[in-house]
Write an enzyme that holds these catalytic residues in place. Sequence first.
Site, PDB file in Angstrom:
ATOM      1  N   ARG A  59      87.218  -1.134 -13.138  1.00 40.32           N
ATOM      2  CA  ARG A  59      86.596  -1.450 -11.841  1.00 40.32           C
ATOM      3  C   ARG A  59      85.139  -1.799 -12.093  1.00 40.32           C
ATOM      4  O   ARG A  59      84.354  -0.939 -12.461  1.00 40.32           O
ATOM      5  CB  ARG A  59      86.752  -0.240 -10.915  1.00 40.32           C
ATOM      6  CG  ARG A  59      85.730  -0.160  -9.810  1.00 40.32           C
ATOM      7  CD  ARG A  59      86.162   0.735  -8.682  1.00 40.32           C
ATOM      8  NE  ARG A  59      86.304   2.154  -8.989  1.00 40.32           N
ATOM      9  CZ  ARG A  59      85.301   2.994  -9.236  1.00 40.32           C
ATOM     10  NH1 ARG A  59      84.074   2.555  -9.278  1.00 40.32           N
ATOM     11  NH2 ARG A  59      85.537   4.276  -9.465  1.00 40.32           N
TER      12      ARG A  59
ATOM     13  N   HIS B  32      83.175   2.444  -6.503  1.00 37.46           N
ATOM     14  CA  HIS B  32      84.432   2.772  -5.807  1.00 37.46           C
ATOM     15  C   HIS B  32      84.530   2.007  -4.486  1.00 37.46           C
ATOM     16  O   HIS B  32      85.529   1.370  -4.172  1.00 37.46           O
ATOM     17  CB  HIS B  32      84.504   4.281  -5.577  1.00 37.46           C
ATOM     18  CG  HIS B  32      85.557   4.713  -4.609  1.00 37.46           C
ATOM     19  ND1 HIS B  32      86.898   4.496  -4.819  1.00 37.46           N
ATOM     20  CD2 HIS B  32      85.456   5.333  -3.409  1.00 37.46           C
ATOM     21  CE1 HIS B  32      87.582   4.967  -3.799  1.00 37.46           C
ATOM     22  NE2 HIS B  32      86.728   5.480  -2.923  1.00 37.46           N
TER      23      HIS B  32
ATOM     24  N   TYR C 118      77.754   8.083 -12.638  1.00 38.79           N
ATOM     25  CA  TYR C 118      78.841   8.597 -13.480  1.00 38.79           C
ATOM     26  C   TYR C 118      79.265   7.662 -14.613  1.00 38.79           C
ATOM     27  O   TYR C 118      80.197   7.967 -15.339  1.00 38.79           O
ATOM     28  CB  TYR C 118      80.058   8.991 -12.623  1.00 38.79           C
ATOM     29  CG  TYR C 118      80.587   7.911 -11.693  1.00 38.79           C
ATOM     30  CD1 TYR C 118      81.463   6.942 -12.163  1.00 38.79           C
ATOM     31  CD2 TYR C 118      80.215   7.882 -10.347  1.00 38.79           C
ATOM     32  CE1 TYR C 118      81.960   5.967 -11.306  1.00 38.79           C
ATOM     33  CE2 TYR C 118      80.703   6.911  -9.492  1.00 38.79           C
ATOM     34  CZ  TYR C 118      81.570   5.957  -9.973  1.00 38.79           C
ATOM     35  OH  TYR C 118      82.051   5.003  -9.135  1.00 38.79           O
TER      36      TYR C 118
END
Lengths: 387, 343
Positions: free
Chosen positions: A273, A277, A286
Amino acid sequence: MTVQELPGAAAYRPTPPPAWKPLTDPAPLLPDPEPYRVLGTDAVADADPELLLRLYAELVRGRRYNAQATALTKQGRLAVYPSSTGQEACEIAAALVLEERDWLFPSYRDTLAAVARGLDPVEALTLLRGDRHTGYDPREHRIAPLCTPLATQLPHAVGLAHAARLKGDDVVALAMVGDGGTSEGDFHEALNFAAVWQAPVVFLVQNNGFAISVPLAKQTAAPSLAHKAVGYGMPGRLVDGNDAAAVHQVLGEAVERARSGGGPTLVEAVTYRMDAHTNADDATRYRVDSEVEAWRAHDPIQLLERELTGRGLLGDDGIEEARAAAERMAAALRERMNADPVLDPMDLFAHVYAEQTTQLREQAARLRVELEAEQDQHGHDDVEEGR
Amino acid sequence: MTTAAAPAGERAAKARPATMAQALGRALRDSMAQDPTVHVLGEDVGTLGGVFRITDGLAKEFGEDRCTDTPLAEAGILGTAVGMAMYGLRPVVEMQFDAFAYPAFEQLISHVAKMRNRTAGAMPLPITVRVPYGGGIGGVEHHSDSSEAYYMATPGLHVVMPATVEDAYGLLRASIASDDPVVFLEPKRLYWSKADWSPEAPVAVEPIGRAVVRRPGRSATLITYGPSLPVCMEAAEAAVEEGWDLEVVDLRSLVPFDDETVAASVRRTGRAVVVHESSGFGGPGGEIAARVTERCFHHLEAPVLRVAGFDIPYPPPMQERHHLPGVDRVLDAVARLQWEAES
């Protein structure tokens, strides 16, 4: 004290259990250790050039769609958008591999697959805009509602495929789920039911590395997500999720297998990705830039573009044409999304039950009175302002 | 006296004692025979005929494709039923015991209850979820829950509870025929209750959502459903000695709720007690008492009282008689209806 020293231990002889052994040789069910690739390998010689060109055009369109939808969140036209940039090869292949009579069971990130299957780009966004939960009739396109709870759509796919087979229809259901979704109980139950019933289902796991912020290593201790298949008694296949030709081929074989009565398959597509998100997430908390950059070098559109240009199937004109078509789609989407949706508040009560209960009729009447009062008030304000 | 000479047809139509379990089985059979899209699925429903034998014989008569033993997984059972309904079938699923249905809650709440609504009517789900529920059979933990409050709090579900043999048949037929999902709660301690009932004779299939007056009376109304109906009927008989002429209303469904029948009864009697065996706090009785108060305030001679199970996890079987509302507890509440305002 060791076991041998226990008093009376020497006299104990265990009774052998009744003969039982596992029935299936797991070897054919196991995935290959390396994700399957087509682009840049000898296998590409067998790929249909027409298909590759179609995949390319759809990938370019899909990326533009993601960019446009993300931009619409910044303008307040969408409540939220989970981009699938970087994962377009999985999205597009999932849509293109299905026949018209087949069913797609998308997850919330799979808007692109639904659009590539033929869904109106605006209808696909109503959930995320916030005007309707599902902006389309699932039966019309054979696309289940975009599913927000994780993995709960997987048993639906199994049930539908099972029902189709009971009716004698050669319909296949393809269900999409992310790597995080494989930890859910419904993932397990769906795969187990599918294998026991030999339902014509294909499960596509898009392993994009993270479930919001949690990396795969904290999600599972399995050798790969495709390895989970063997525990259910179905084949697991591992594929490079950024190689559109490979995903299309592996899914195509799984769909064909399901259609011909061979039962379900679990396909893990390894992808990444590129965006956060959703637009509301901060991915820098992260993951590190170097990881993102490494994946950028393995971009699904670039992989296919290099293959096609290298073989002389695609030139600058073709690339320009694909981009122009994507731009036209984006402009049309932008324009239509900038119009405010017309909503009827009375629809809130229209589809709770086939027949409204007395209680709902009373509540609908109450809302109608409130709306009329609001209308009167607005009318009054207008008159005041007009003076 | 022998009736061997009677013609077969007459013999078949003759009422004889039948249990609620038999009536439920008959309803499933008749629904399946009438409509080929009706499929039964669940744990042990096939070869075994269900642990309560409700589905006995269905797999033999209709084949394993129509009456299917599933893997042991409630979310999977209901989740696959969703997909089957999406493809045009009419699934009837069995959750083996009340508390076993909880793993399927997400499917029930997030999908079954909402699919019609979230697709603006394009995709209704005609699913019947049969749940043997309630206590009083000496079941160990997780086998005696009354979970109706959870279901009735979820818009989009019908919640139906038969209390008689006739209703077990009629309401299950209506539930299976409904285009909306129905949580069909079967009071398992009434499975072996009997009535003179002829499965062959025409049975009225009541529309879901109509309460019925089981016993007319003038001095107070007992509002109840499912396993508590026989308790209330017994209490009403016992109360005659005390000078009470109690009316008993059997709700038959919590959703839809029959405000009209309930309010009409309370307006006649002026007093009401709601009786159910699920816990009182946050239970159906609170909702019912509020509805009655809103509609009948000027007719009420006393507050609407509730007789419910205690607000405790369902007790172990050797203690359950203390938890379940019995005749005495109902009569005690009736006595309290002679209410005088405290100064």
